[in-house]
Design an enzyme around this catalytic site. Sequence first.
Site, PDB file in Angstrom:
ATOM      1  N   CYS A  55       0.851  -1.195   0.000  1.00 25.96           N
ATOM      2  CA  CYS A  55       0.000   0.000   0.000  1.00 25.96           C
ATOM      3  C   CYS A  55       0.891   1.252   0.000  1.00 25.96           C
ATOM      4  O   CYS A  55       1.435   1.620   1.037  1.00 25.96           O
ATOM      5  CB  CYS A  55      -0.913  -0.019   1.227  1.00 25.96           C
ATOM      6  SG  CYS A  55      -1.850   1.500   1.487  1.00 25.96           S
ATOM      7  N   CYS A  96      -0.154   4.047   2.354  1.00 20.92           N
ATOM      8  CA  CYS A  96       0.168   3.679   3.741  1.00 20.92           C
ATOM      9  C   CYS A  96       1.608   4.039   4.057  1.00 20.92           C
ATOM     10  O   CYS A  96       1.905   4.640   5.093  1.00 20.92           O
ATOM     11  CB  CYS A  96      -0.023   2.183   3.963  1.00 20.92           C
ATOM     12  SG  CYS A  96      -1.693   1.566   3.730  1.00 20.92           S
TER      13      CYS A  96
END
Length: 106
Positions: free
Chosen positions: A29, A32
């Site tokens: 991700c 993230c």
Amino acid sequence: MIELNKDNFEQEVMQAEGPVIVDFWGTKCEPCKALMPEVERLAEQYKDKIKFCKLNTTENRRLAISQKVMGLPTFIVYKNGEKVKEISGADNCTPEAIENLIKENI
């Protein structure tokens, strides 16, 4: 920040006294990973008011699903073992939104 897994989630989050914020993130991700420095700064800034934890969903998929985490990044605030507030998705999980989430729950 406390690294969570299936062995310590119950103790660190569900049985914790006071508010806990959990950063659900994944190794693939990119949003993230981009947020991580800001999250760590916020963790340091608010460490006396709220407990910060992070859960790698890549390694703890079942646990993430059990918490109904369907997208990343996701930040959930728990109080007394109850989920009280959640934000999710790259558009919603800005450093400002995360800080507001903290301020609303301390």
